[in-house]
Motif scaffolding. Structure first.
Motif, PDB file in Angstrom:
ATOM      1  N   GLU A  69      -9.488  13.358   7.224  1.00  0.00           N
ATOM      2  CA  GLU A  69      -8.866  12.439   8.455  1.00  0.00           C
ATOM      3  C   GLU A  69      -9.468  11.052   8.308  1.00  0.00           C
ATOM      4  OE1 GLU A  69     -10.769  15.716   9.709  1.00  0.00           O
ATOM      5  OE2 GLU A  69      -8.890  16.303   8.638  1.00  0.00           O
ATOM      6  N   GLN A  70     -10.735  11.286   7.947  1.00  0.00           N
ATOM      7  CA  GLN A  70     -11.404   9.769   7.706  1.00  0.00           C
ATOM      8  C   GLN A  70     -10.790   8.939   6.710  1.00  0.00           C
ATOM      9  OE1 GLN A  70     -15.376  11.444   7.551  1.00  0.00           O
ATOM     10  NE2 GLN A  70     -16.058  10.158   9.121  1.00  0.00           N
ATOM     11  N   TYR A  71     -10.292   9.814   5.675  1.00  0.00           N
ATOM     12  CA  TYR A  71      -9.858   9.044   4.493  1.00  0.00           C
ATOM     13  C   TYR A  71      -8.304   8.476   5.074  1.00  0.00           C
ATOM     14  CZ  TYR A  71     -13.121  10.759   0.794  1.00  0.00           C
ATOM     15  OH  TYR A  71     -14.235  11.083  -0.043  1.00  0.00           O
ATOM     16  N   LEU A  72      -7.551   9.240   5.600  1.00  0.00           N
ATOM     17  CA  LEU A  72      -6.397   8.863   6.178  1.00  0.00           C
ATOM     18  C   LEU A  72      -6.613   7.685   7.162  1.00  0.00           C
ATOM     19  CD1 LEU A  72      -3.223   9.408   6.679  1.00  0.00           C
ATOM     20  CD2 LEU A  72      -3.978  11.066   8.424  1.00  0.00           C
ATOM     21  N   GLU A  73      -7.450   7.706   8.048  1.00  0.00           N
ATOM     22  CA  GLU A  73      -7.479   6.542   8.954  1.00  0.00           C
ATOM     23  C   GLU A  73      -7.909   5.206   8.167  1.00  0.00           C
ATOM     24  OE1 GLU A  73      -7.401   5.918  11.858  1.00  0.00           O
ATOM     25  OE2 GLU A  73      -8.374   3.938  12.047  1.00  0.00           O
ATOM     26  N   ALA A  74      -8.802   5.589   7.159  1.00  0.00           N
ATOM     27  CA  ALA A  74      -8.903   4.388   6.199  1.00  0.00           C
ATOM     28  C   ALA A  74      -7.870   3.674   5.460  1.00  0.00           C
ATOM     29  CB  ALA A  74     -10.320   4.741   5.192  1.00  0.00           C
ATOM     30  N   HIS A  75      -7.009   4.676   5.038  1.00  0.00           N
ATOM     31  CA  HIS A  75      -5.776   4.285   4.177  1.00  0.00           C
ATOM     32  C   HIS A  75      -4.740   3.545   5.270  1.00  0.00           C
ATOM     33  CE1 HIS A  75      -6.819   7.049   0.885  1.00  0.00           C
ATOM     34  NE2 HIS A  75      -5.603   6.682   0.247  1.00  0.00           N
ATOM     35  N   ARG A  76      -4.788   4.092   6.490  1.00  0.00           N
ATOM     36  CA  ARG A  76      -3.686   3.517   7.399  1.00  0.00           C
ATOM     37  C   ARG A  76      -4.500   1.975   7.970  1.00  0.00           C
ATOM     38  NH1 ARG A  76      -2.344   8.959  10.884  1.00  0.00           N
ATOM     39  NH2 ARG A  76      -0.227   9.047   9.814  1.00  0.00           N
ATOM     40  N   GLN A  77      -5.752   1.893   7.903  1.00  0.00           N
ATOM     41  CA  GLN A  77      -6.363   0.727   8.322  1.00  0.00           C
ATOM     42  C   GLN A  77      -6.219  -0.371   7.252  1.00  0.00           C
ATOM     43  OE1 GLN A  77      -7.979  -0.679  10.594  1.00  0.00           O
ATOM     44  NE2 GLN A  77      -8.177   0.976  12.153  1.00  0.00           N
ATOM     45  N   LEU A  78      -6.197  -0.094   6.044  1.00  0.00           N
ATOM     46  CA  LEU A  78      -5.987  -0.887   4.929  1.00  0.00           C
ATOM     47  C   LEU A  78      -4.290  -1.228   4.727  1.00  0.00           C
ATOM     48  CD1 LEU A  78      -8.404   0.480   1.827  1.00  0.00           C
ATOM     49  CD2 LEU A  78      -8.690  -1.488   3.366  1.00  0.00           C
ATOM     50  N   VAL A  79      -3.665  -0.313   4.973  1.00  0.00           N
ATOM     51  CA  VAL A  79      -2.121  -0.612   4.881  1.00  0.00           C
ATOM     52  C   VAL A  79      -1.873  -1.670   5.980  1.00  0.00           C
ATOM     53  CG1 VAL A  79       0.285   0.228   5.188  1.00  0.00           C
ATOM     54  CG2 VAL A  79      -1.458   1.472   3.749  1.00  0.00           C
ATOM     55  N   GLU A  80      -2.349  -1.303   6.976  1.00  0.00           N
ATOM     56  CA  GLU A  80      -2.172  -2.326   8.223  1.00  0.00           C
ATOM     57  C   GLU A  80      -2.728  -3.574   8.157  1.00  0.00           C
ATOM     58  OE1 GLU A  80      -2.622  -0.328  12.491  1.00  0.00           O
ATOM     59  OE2 GLU A  80      -3.063  -2.472  13.058  1.00  0.00           O
ATOM     60  N   ARG A  81      -4.254  -3.696   7.844  1.00  0.00           N
ATOM     61  CA  ARG A  81      -4.957  -4.761   7.566  1.00  0.00           C
ATOM     62  C   ARG A  81      -4.144  -5.980   6.638  1.00  0.00           C
ATOM     63  NH1 ARG A  81     -10.871  -4.587   9.608  1.00  0.00           N
ATOM     64  NH2 ARG A  81     -10.743  -2.723  10.795  1.00  0.00           N
ATOM     65  N   ASN A  82      -3.694  -5.163   5.345  1.00  0.00           N
ATOM     66  CA  ASN A  82      -3.281  -6.041   4.092  1.00  0.00           C
ATOM     67  C   ASN A  82      -1.797  -6.220   4.402  1.00  0.00           C
ATOM     68  OD1 ASN A  82      -5.642  -6.436   2.626  1.00  0.00           O
ATOM     69  ND2 ASN A  82      -6.013  -4.355   2.876  1.00  0.00           N
ATOM     70  N   ALA A  83      -1.060  -5.668   5.431  1.00  0.00           N
ATOM     71  CA  ALA A  83       0.380  -5.766   5.863  1.00  0.00           C
ATOM     72  C   ALA A  83       1.082  -5.410   4.451  1.00  0.00           C
ATOM     73  CB  ALA A  83       0.691  -7.231   6.040  1.00  0.00           C
ATOM     74  N   ILE A  84       0.859  -4.051   4.007  1.00  0.00           N
ATOM     75  CA  ILE A  84       1.553  -3.608   2.772  1.00  0.00           C
ATOM     76  C   ILE A  84       2.786  -2.767   3.303  1.00  0.00           C
ATOM     77  CG2 ILE A  84       1.330  -1.879   1.097  1.00  0.00           C
ATOM     78  CD1 ILE A  84      -0.607  -4.128   0.559  1.00  0.00           C
TER      79      ILE A  84
END
Ligand code: PMP
Length: 286
Positions: A69-84
């Protein structure tokens, strides 16, 4: 826009992210990785990649520092913060920084290093190469014997890719004892008389997450699958060939060592498997 990357729990501008010179990943390639594709801002086959990460870490006796779940949260954060919208998230876990260089593994309580970053690839699913297919050459497989562990020791695959480029083609298939193991960064398949043939799982190849999905979907579509080794000569005489990976999805192969595969055009089975795979994984993306 400056890219935001993840290092050990922190989100930082890429220019400020740091890993120690004593990190075992840097000194010894003592680390593993995963690449999750992003389509329409959603993560494809995430659970499969997490399951393989766990297996790779266990095989190297590195304690997994984070929960899925922590990896998932970090993946989602990065996708959002980098507008992927389309692209991928790269994740690497190393045995960490023991503070010195030594061949022996450091104490088990050494904290692993976790690095994650995004790569934007607009139109990832519409790669023009999927319409024309890849040309490949064969090269000897000189990698180590535990290719099922997804380690960051990628020097030989990288050299094989350069050899392919130098010879004017797209990728290389690696050959050991006369049989194809896999591509530099993908699993290899041929199709003959409607039967999809791909090497069986073992220590000799990476257990592709895309491979697992494609074989499951092929079975569901009532297609016949044989998991066995094949030679370059058999591939050259096949009706079709293709490769699979998380970022290339299903990519047709139309030429091997200068010989056309089948008609030398993108085949029906590869095209269909690409469509089915993309449709299914878009549906299950999270
Ligand atoms: N084999 C090798 C050697 C690879 O590097 C990769 C991609 N990382 C694959 C196969 C395909 O695996 P996946 O479908 O999980 O991307």
């Amino acid at each position: 826009m400056t890219r935001t990357v993840y290092v050990n729990g922190q989100y930082l501008p890429e220019g400020e992210a740091k890993v120690s010179v004593f990190d075992r990943g840097f000194l010894m390639a003592d680390g593993v990785y995963e690449v999750v594709s992003v389509l329409d801002g959603r993560l494809m086959d995430f659970a499969g990649h997490m399951a393989r990460l766990t297996r790779s870490l266990e095989a190297l006796q590195i304690t997994n520092p984070l929960a899925d779940e922590q990896y998932l949260e970090a993946h989602r954060q990065l996708v959002e913060r980098n507008a992927i919208t389309d692209g991928m998230v790269y994740l690497q876990v190393t045995r960490g920084n023991p503070g010195d260089r030594d061949f022996a593994f450091p104490p088990a309580d050494t904290v692993p290093t976790v690095v994650m970053f995004t790569q934007s690839k607009p139109g990832l699913a519409d790669a023009p190469a999927a319409k024309t297919g890849w040309k490949i050459v064969s090269v000897e497989d000189l990698r180590w014997g535990r290719r099922d562990i997804k380690t960051v020791q990628l020097l030989y695959p990288s050299m094989a890719k350069m050899e392919a480029k130098a010879r004017g083609v797209d990728d290389a298939w690696l050959v050991e004892d006369g049989k194809v193991t896999e591509g530099t960064s993908n699993n290899a398949y041929i199709v003959k008389d409607g039967v999809i043939v791909t090497r069986a799982l073992s220590h000799e190849i990476l257990h592709g997450i895309t491979r697992a999905a494609v074989l499951r979907l092929a079975a569901e579509a009532q297609m016949r699958v044989e998991e066995r080794s094949f030679t370059i000569a058999e591939a050259q005489q096949a009706d079709e060939a293709f490769v699979t990976s998380a970022s290339a999805f299903v990519m047709p192969v139309v030429e091997i060592d200068g010989e056309p595969v089948g008609e030398g055009r993108v085949g029906e089975v590869a095209t269909r498997m690409r469509e089915i795979y993309l449709e299914e994984s878009r549906k299950t993306a999270i």
